[in-house]
Design a protein around this motif. Structure first.
Motif, PDB file in Angstrom:
ATOM      1  N   ALA A  51      52.219  47.167  46.517  1.00  0.00           N
ATOM      2  CA  ALA A  51      52.518  46.662  47.880  1.00  0.00           C
ATOM      3  C   ALA A  51      51.455  47.018  48.781  1.00  0.00           C
ATOM      4  CB  ALA A  51      53.887  47.554  48.199  1.00  0.00           C
ATOM      5  N   GLN A  52      50.789  48.062  48.518  1.00  0.00           N
ATOM      6  CA  GLN A  52      49.628  48.499  49.200  1.00  0.00           C
ATOM      7  C   GLN A  52      48.371  47.637  49.331  1.00  0.00           C
ATOM      8  OE1 GLN A  52      49.463  51.660  51.477  1.00  0.00           O
ATOM      9  NE2 GLN A  52      48.041  50.388  52.337  1.00  0.00           N
ATOM     10  N   ARG A  53      48.049  47.115  48.191  1.00  0.00           N
ATOM     11  CA  ARG A  53      47.086  46.214  47.838  1.00  0.00           C
ATOM     12  C   ARG A  53      47.327  44.754  48.417  1.00  0.00           C
ATOM     13  NH1 ARG A  53      43.503  48.260  43.944  1.00  0.00           N
ATOM     14  NH2 ARG A  53      42.464  46.297  43.873  1.00  0.00           N
ATOM     15  N   ASP A  54      48.766  44.359  48.615  1.00  0.00           N
ATOM     16  CA  ASP A  54      49.048  43.335  49.036  1.00  0.00           C
ATOM     17  C   ASP A  54      48.842  42.939  50.418  1.00  0.00           C
ATOM     18  OD1 ASP A  54      49.984  40.581  48.185  1.00  0.00           O
ATOM     19  OD2 ASP A  54      51.716  41.195  49.187  1.00  0.00           O
ATOM     20  N   ARG A  55      48.675  44.213  51.036  1.00  0.00           N
ATOM     21  CA  ARG A  55      48.778  44.177  52.458  1.00  0.00           C
ATOM     22  C   ARG A  55      47.343  43.989  53.019  1.00  0.00           C
ATOM     23  NH1 ARG A  55      53.612  46.209  51.909  1.00  0.00           N
ATOM     24  NH2 ARG A  55      55.054  45.920  53.532  1.00  0.00           N
ATOM     25  N   PHE A  56      46.260  44.197  52.113  1.00  0.00           N
ATOM     26  CA  PHE A  56      44.989  43.871  52.557  1.00  0.00           C
ATOM     27  C   PHE A  56      44.566  42.471  52.267  1.00  0.00           C
ATOM     28  CE2 PHE A  56      44.446  48.603  51.430  1.00  0.00           C
ATOM     29  CZ  PHE A  56      43.767  48.892  52.541  1.00  0.00           C
ATOM     30  N   MET A  57      44.073  41.884  53.315  1.00  0.00           N
ATOM     31  CA  MET A  57      43.876  40.381  53.374  1.00  0.00           C
ATOM     32  C   MET A  57      42.597  39.997  52.131  1.00  0.00           C
ATOM     33  SD  MET A  57      42.789  37.861  56.182  1.00  0.00           S
ATOM     34  CE  MET A  57      44.315  37.602  56.960  1.00  0.00           C
ATOM     35  N   ALA A  58      41.869  41.014  52.050  1.00  0.00           N
ATOM     36  CA  ALA A  58      40.703  40.575  51.315  1.00  0.00           C
ATOM     37  C   ALA A  58      39.942  41.954  50.693  1.00  0.00           C
ATOM     38  CB  ALA A  58      39.504  39.813  51.858  1.00  0.00           C
ATOM     39  N   PRO A  65      38.271  36.694  47.075  1.00  0.00           N
ATOM     40  CA  PRO A  65      38.368  37.907  47.854  1.00  0.00           C
ATOM     41  C   PRO A  65      39.792  38.019  48.127  1.00  0.00           C
ATOM     42  CG  PRO A  65      37.047  36.380  48.820  1.00  0.00           C
ATOM     43  CD  PRO A  65      37.072  35.891  47.570  1.00  0.00           C
ATOM     44  N   VAL A  66      40.584  36.786  48.438  1.00  0.00           N
ATOM     45  CA  VAL A  66      41.921  37.074  49.061  1.00  0.00           C
ATOM     46  C   VAL A  66      43.230  37.075  47.963  1.00  0.00           C
ATOM     47  CG1 VAL A  66      43.601  35.653  50.355  1.00  0.00           C
ATOM     48  CG2 VAL A  66      41.286  35.849  51.137  1.00  0.00           C
ATOM     49  N   LEU A  67      42.724  36.744  46.843  1.00  0.00           N
ATOM     50  CA  LEU A  67      43.860  36.548  45.855  1.00  0.00           C
ATOM     51  C   LEU A  67      43.595  37.656  44.686  1.00  0.00           C
ATOM     52  CD1 LEU A  67      44.253  32.806  45.193  1.00  0.00           C
ATOM     53  CD2 LEU A  67      45.699  34.305  46.758  1.00  0.00           C
ATOM     54  N   ALA A  68      42.316  37.736  44.177  1.00  0.00           N
ATOM     55  CA  ALA A  68      42.117  38.582  42.846  1.00  0.00           C
ATOM     56  C   ALA A  68      42.778  40.063  42.878  1.00  0.00           C
ATOM     57  CB  ALA A  68      40.813  38.584  42.585  1.00  0.00           C
ATOM     58  N   HIS A  69      42.577  40.678  44.077  1.00  0.00           N
ATOM     59  CA  HIS A  69      43.083  42.022  44.294  1.00  0.00           C
ATOM     60  C   HIS A  69      44.646  42.255  44.061  1.00  0.00           C
ATOM     61  CE1 HIS A  69      43.149  41.218  48.147  1.00  0.00           C
ATOM     62  NE2 HIS A  69      43.984  42.129  48.584  1.00  0.00           N
ATOM     63  N   ARG A  70      45.195  41.083  44.248  1.00  0.00           N
ATOM     64  CA  ARG A  70      46.822  41.152  44.216  1.00  0.00           C
ATOM     65  C   ARG A  70      47.271  40.912  42.748  1.00  0.00           C
ATOM     66  NH1 ARG A  70      47.992  39.682  49.780  1.00  0.00           N
ATOM     67  NH2 ARG A  70      46.056  39.156  50.828  1.00  0.00           N
ATOM     68  N   LEU A  71      46.713  40.283  42.002  1.00  0.00           N
ATOM     69  CA  LEU A  71      47.219  39.985  40.698  1.00  0.00           C
ATOM     70  C   LEU A  71      47.025  40.964  39.527  1.00  0.00           C
ATOM     71  CD1 LEU A  71      45.133  36.492  40.677  1.00  0.00           C
ATOM     72  CD2 LEU A  71      47.458  37.147  41.287  1.00  0.00           C
ATOM     73  N   ALA A  85      44.916  38.769  28.342  1.00  0.00           N
ATOM     74  CA  ALA A  85      43.848  38.238  28.992  1.00  0.00           C
ATOM     75  C   ALA A  85      42.891  39.771  28.969  1.00  0.00           C
ATOM     76  CB  ALA A  85      44.196  38.023  30.365  1.00  0.00           C
ATOM     77  N   THR A  86      43.576  40.949  29.546  1.00  0.00           N
ATOM     78  CA  THR A  86      42.797  42.163  29.298  1.00  0.00           C
ATOM     79  C   THR A  86      42.064  42.475  28.032  1.00  0.00           C
ATOM     80  OG1 THR A  86      44.406  43.022  30.959  1.00  0.00           O
ATOM     81  CG2 THR A  86      42.953  44.599  29.922  1.00  0.00           C
ATOM     82  N   MET A  87      42.747  42.208  26.931  1.00  0.00           N
ATOM     83  CA  MET A  87      42.106  42.396  25.626  1.00  0.00           C
ATOM     84  C   MET A  87      41.033  41.454  25.425  1.00  0.00           C
ATOM     85  SD  MET A  87      45.596  43.293  23.282  1.00  0.00           S
ATOM     86  CE  MET A  87      44.496  43.503  21.789  1.00  0.00           C
ATOM     87  N   ALA A  88      41.218  40.305  26.045  1.00  0.00           N
ATOM     88  CA  ALA A  88      39.902  39.220  25.773  1.00  0.00           C
ATOM     89  C   ALA A  88      38.767  39.597  26.751  1.00  0.00           C
ATOM     90  CB  ALA A  88      40.465  37.972  26.000  1.00  0.00           C
ATOM     91  N   GLY A  89      38.986  40.498  27.693  1.00  0.00           N
ATOM     92  CA  GLY A  89      38.027  40.881  28.682  1.00  0.00           C
ATOM     93  C   GLY A  89      38.000  39.837  29.575  1.00  0.00           C
ATOM     94  N   ARG A  90      39.210  39.457  30.272  1.00  0.00           N
ATOM     95  CA  ARG A  90      39.301  38.483  31.159  1.00  0.00           C
ATOM     96  C   ARG A  90      39.910  39.088  32.500  1.00  0.00           C
ATOM     97  NH1 ARG A  90      37.950  33.365  31.470  1.00  0.00           N
ATOM     98  NH2 ARG A  90      40.000  32.881  32.726  1.00  0.00           N
ATOM     99  N   GLY A  91      39.376  39.342  33.554  1.00  0.00           N
ATOM    100  CA  GLY A  91      40.239  40.029  34.705  1.00  0.00           C
ATOM    101  C   GLY A  91      40.717  39.154  35.585  1.00  0.00           C
ATOM    102  N   SER A  92      41.318  39.533  36.602  1.00  0.00           N
ATOM    103  CA  SER A  92      41.792  38.845  37.692  1.00  0.00           C
ATOM    104  C   SER A  92      40.842  37.883  38.286  1.00  0.00           C
ATOM    105  CB  SER A  92      42.463  39.529  38.850  1.00  0.00           C
ATOM    106  OG  SER A  92      41.776  40.390  39.376  1.00  0.00           O
TER     107      SER A  92
END
Length: 338
Positions: A183-190, A299-305, A311-318
């Protein structure tokens, strides 16, 4: 989508929502601020521009990077470039919510409670190492960042515009820290990463920082009143129905992706559109291109995901997932992109 082609096509007709004089004023001011900040932050023009975009889009910025790359320096330089009220809050484990929002104190002389504002009462609030504060203190920012107001003892106090929180956090040293809740991260635009400087910029930094701190000589090049006018200009930038559908499709793709356990919220959709408007204005346009959306998607979407386990085990981040979706979601045709 090729940026040059899109720009050429779109310049055939500029919507009348914003005048060319308004856009020229906005770009002139942002150029002054950018040049001022770059006197302190060497070789990071894209990061500085992105911070200005968030400011004009009435958003909040999270700077996450390793120590010593200039996160706090960037925050301070941007704050000092604007003649507005600025407060710095050093987030520590013993910081109380009342230190952020304020507290009611009983006055013995008047026999009444008086409100003493906390550190959040400023136009630009620099929150240093936000993840070192307890979840209870972090939650004190939720109402401030979303509704631009503070409620203490049943009384609500408004926060003056412009209002922007620039928070920093260190992703490496996690001992004694509290991860920001969704909820906190989602309030940051980027969320931005400053990154290490290139060799030439680091050499220039040695020369400029050798005798004195360049922050000491930084003077404001604009003020809060002018920023409010620029915010209104950016908010009036035209977004075509085709680009709106593109944003919705891109955000919707995060919710349908099997690589993500949590997709982007409707707030992310609004933030992406507002940021795209501001980016278009900063680049001298009165209309949004799909290029603006693509440039801001990470910058706007990745930190919310939240990536799924596979995906994490395959080494892929948001960030990797967002870039894949950008390649998959159809881009509006140039003639319909403005």
């Amino acid at each position: 989508m090729d940026g040059a082609a899109a720009t050429t096509t779109a310049t055939a007709g500029t919507p009348a929502a914003v005048g060319s004089a308004d856009i020229a004023t906005l770009t002139a001011v942002t150029d002054r601020v950018r040049a001022n900040v770059e006197r302190v932050i060497e070789g990071k023009s894209e990061v500085v521009t992105a911070a200005l975009v968030v400011l004009l889009a009435e958003g909040h910025l999270l700077l996450e990077d390793v120590p010593g790359v200039g996160k706090t320096m960037l925050s301070k330089a941007l704050a000092r470039s604007i003649d507005a009220s600025v407060r710095r809050i050093q987030f520590t484990p013993d910081l109380l919510p009342s230190d952020v929002t304020g507290v009611s104190v009983f006055n013995q002389e008047t026999r009444a409670f008086e409100f003493r504002p906390g550190g959040i009462f400023a136009n630009l609030v620099v929150g240093d190492e936000i993840n070192r504060a307890s979840p209870k203190t972090q939650s004190a920012l939720l109402e401030c960042m979303e509704e631009r107001q503070v409620t203490v003892d049943g009384t609500t106090y408004g926060l003056q515009a412009p209002f922007m929180v620039i928070a920093t956090q260190n992703p490496v040293e996690m001992e004694g820290t509290y991860a920001l809740p969704e909820a906190q991260r989602d309030r940051f635009m980027a969320q931005l990463s400053v990154g290490y400087p290139v060799e030439a910029a680091e050499l220039a930094m040695i020369a400029s920082h050798a005798a004195a701190d360049p922050l000491d000589d930084l003077e404001p090049v604009t003020d809060a009143g002018e920023i409010r006018k620029l915010v209104a200009i950016a908010a009036a930038v035209h977004v075509s129905p085709a680009v709106q559908r593109y944003v919705v499709a891109l955000v919707g793709a995060t919710r349908a992706s099997r690589e993500l356990a949590l997709g982007a919220s409707p707030r992310a959709t609004l933030h992406l559109v507002r940021a795209a408007r501001a980016r278009a204005a900063v680049h001298g346009r009165a209309y949004v291109l799909p290029d603006d959306v693509q440039a801001l998607a990470v910058p706007v979407l990745a930190h919310r995901l939240i990536p799924a386990v596979d995906a994490t085990m395959a080494g892929r981040g948001s960030t990797d997932v967002v870039r894949s979706l950008l390649a998959e979601v159809p881009v509006p045709a140039p003639e319909h992109g403005r």
